[in-house]
Design a protein around this motif. Structure first.
Motif, PDB file in Angstrom:
ATOM      1  N   PHE A 109      49.312  -4.145 -10.892  1.00 37.03           N
ATOM      2  CA  PHE A 109      50.385  -3.540 -11.679  1.00 37.03           C
ATOM      3  C   PHE A 109      51.256  -4.659 -12.217  1.00 37.03           C
ATOM      4  O   PHE A 109      51.591  -5.603 -11.500  1.00 37.03           O
ATOM      5  CB  PHE A 109      51.221  -2.583 -10.812  1.00 37.03           C
ATOM      6  N   TRP A 110      51.635  -4.562 -13.482  1.00 38.17           N
ATOM      7  CA  TRP A 110      52.430  -5.597 -14.140  1.00 38.17           C
ATOM      8  C   TRP A 110      53.378  -4.902 -15.102  1.00 38.17           C
ATOM      9  O   TRP A 110      52.931  -4.154 -15.970  1.00 38.17           O
ATOM     10  CB  TRP A 110      51.499  -6.532 -14.901  1.00 38.17           C
ATOM     11  N   ASP A 111      54.672  -5.127 -14.953  1.00 32.83           N
ATOM     12  CA  ASP A 111      55.610  -4.533 -15.891  1.00 32.83           C
ATOM     13  C   ASP A 111      56.465  -5.619 -16.535  1.00 32.83           C
ATOM     14  O   ASP A 111      56.188  -6.811 -16.396  1.00 32.83           O
ATOM     15  CB  ASP A 111      56.447  -3.437 -15.227  1.00 32.83           C
ATOM     16  N   CYS A 112      57.510  -5.205 -17.231  1.00 35.69           N
ATOM     17  CA  CYS A 112      58.332  -6.159 -17.972  1.00 35.69           C
ATOM     18  C   CYS A 112      59.064  -7.137 -17.057  1.00 35.69           C
ATOM     19  O   CYS A 112      59.451  -8.217 -17.496  1.00 35.69           O
ATOM     20  CB  CYS A 112      59.308  -5.432 -18.878  1.00 35.69           C
ATOM     21  N   ARG A 139      43.697  -6.346 -16.380  1.00 38.25           N
ATOM     22  CA  ARG A 139      43.853  -5.356 -17.437  1.00 38.25           C
ATOM     23  C   ARG A 139      45.319  -4.956 -17.602  1.00 38.25           C
ATOM     24  O   ARG A 139      45.821  -4.828 -18.720  1.00 38.25           O
ATOM     25  CB  ARG A 139      42.996  -4.143 -17.109  1.00 38.25           C
ATOM     26  N   ALA A 140      46.028  -4.770 -16.484  1.00 34.89           N
ATOM     27  CA  ALA A 140      47.435  -4.366 -16.535  1.00 34.89           C
ATOM     28  C   ALA A 140      48.294  -5.459 -17.165  1.00 34.89           C
ATOM     29  O   ALA A 140      49.123  -5.185 -18.041  1.00 34.89           O
ATOM     30  CB  ALA A 140      47.937  -4.049 -15.131  1.00 34.89           C
ATOM     31  N   ALA A 141      48.109  -6.698 -16.737  1.00 39.00           N
ATOM     32  CA  ALA A 141      48.903  -7.801 -17.282  1.00 39.00           C
ATOM     33  C   ALA A 141      48.542  -8.056 -18.741  1.00 39.00           C
ATOM     34  O   ALA A 141      49.421  -8.289 -19.572  1.00 39.00           O
ATOM     35  CB  ALA A 141      48.703  -9.057 -16.452  1.00 39.00           C
ATOM     36  N   GLY A 149      53.171  -8.708 -27.739  1.00 36.12           N
ATOM     37  CA  GLY A 149      52.901  -9.822 -28.642  1.00 36.12           C
ATOM     38  C   GLY A 149      53.170 -11.187 -28.037  1.00 36.12           C
ATOM     39  O   GLY A 149      53.356 -12.164 -28.759  1.00 36.12           O
ATOM     40  N   THR A 150      53.182 -11.273 -26.718  1.00 39.19           N
ATOM     41  CA  THR A 150      53.495 -12.546 -26.060  1.00 39.19           C
ATOM     42  C   THR A 150      52.256 -13.256 -25.505  1.00 39.19           C
ATOM     43  O   THR A 150      52.387 -14.345 -24.962  1.00 39.19           O
ATOM     44  CB  THR A 150      54.494 -12.319 -24.911  1.00 39.19           C
ATOM     45  N   ALA A 151      51.083 -12.669 -25.636  1.00 39.92           N
ATOM     46  CA  ALA A 151      49.870 -13.277 -25.084  1.00 39.92           C
ATOM     47  C   ALA A 151      49.630 -14.670 -25.657  1.00 39.92           C
ATOM     48  O   ALA A 151      49.229 -15.586 -24.938  1.00 39.92           O
ATOM     49  CB  ALA A 151      48.661 -12.381 -25.336  1.00 39.92           C
ATOM     50  N   SER A 152      49.910 -14.848 -26.942  1.00 37.16           N
ATOM     51  CA  SER A 152      49.664 -16.150 -27.577  1.00 37.16           C
ATOM     52  C   SER A 152      50.584 -17.245 -27.041  1.00 37.16           C
ATOM     53  O   SER A 152      50.264 -18.429 -27.149  1.00 37.16           O
ATOM     54  CB  SER A 152      49.826 -16.034 -29.086  1.00 37.16           C
TER      55      SER A 152
END
Length: 175
Positions: A109-112, A139-141, A149-152
């Motif tokens: 589990f991953w949230d803000c 998958r969660a993260a 839009g922060t993956a990059s």
């Protein structure tokens, strides 16, 4: 009227943001529960307040890999566990020469809250000339990183394939 006045519940009412299951059976919300023998036993055998242990739903580990530190996070990262994650990431950042690689493949589990911990770490790393890279997000993260839009921001820098092939480092301009 201030927003704080609206969001604070009236005396005798519970906050709409606090789950009802926080109350102990046999007590009302907002009252202090009566200590039972099991509560007294757990209170006396707990860890000292100076060394907060991470919640049981979270495990972190770190190891050195060349000039970088790798932090492996397993479990759930939410509002309660994010401070422990942030502390482990900061410790790893200070112990590394080039930056931190964060392995999130075992995060359920991953949230803000977890995202905010990563963004704060990235800001601190950049201030010290270091980088933060997310390795194989679960998958969660990955979903949270993708939707925001922060993956990059957490990808490794592009390899310098131009320099390896004997070309100039800057790509050719387009006509």
């Amino acid at each position: 009227m201030h927003a704080r006045d609206i969001s604070t519940p009236e005396p005798g009412h519970r906050s709409p943001y606090r789950p009802v299951h926080d109350a102990t059976p046999g007590t009302s919300v907002g009252s202090t529960p009566t200590p039972t023998p099991s509560r007294l036993a757990s209170a006396t055998t707990s860890t000292p307040a100076s060394t907060p242990a991470p919640p049981p739903s979270l495990l972190t580990d770190s190891y050195q890999e060349g000039p970088r530190k790798v932090v492996v996070i397993r479990g759930e990262v939410d509002y309660e566990t994010a401070p422990a994650v942030a502390a482990a990431l900061r410790t790893a950042l200070h112990a590394s020469a080039e930056g931190v690689d964060v392995d999130l493949r075992a995060v359920r589990f991953w949230d803000c809250s977890g995202l905010n911990a990563l963004l704060r770490l990235r800001r601190e790393a950049l201030a010290h000339g270091k980088t933060v890279i997310v390795r194989s997000p679960s998958r969660a993260a990955g979903r949270v990183l993708g939707l925001t839009g922060t993956a990059s921001l957490f990808r490794p820098p592009h390899p310098r394939r131009w320099a390896v092939e004997g070309r100039s480092i800057t790509p050719p301009s387009r006509p």
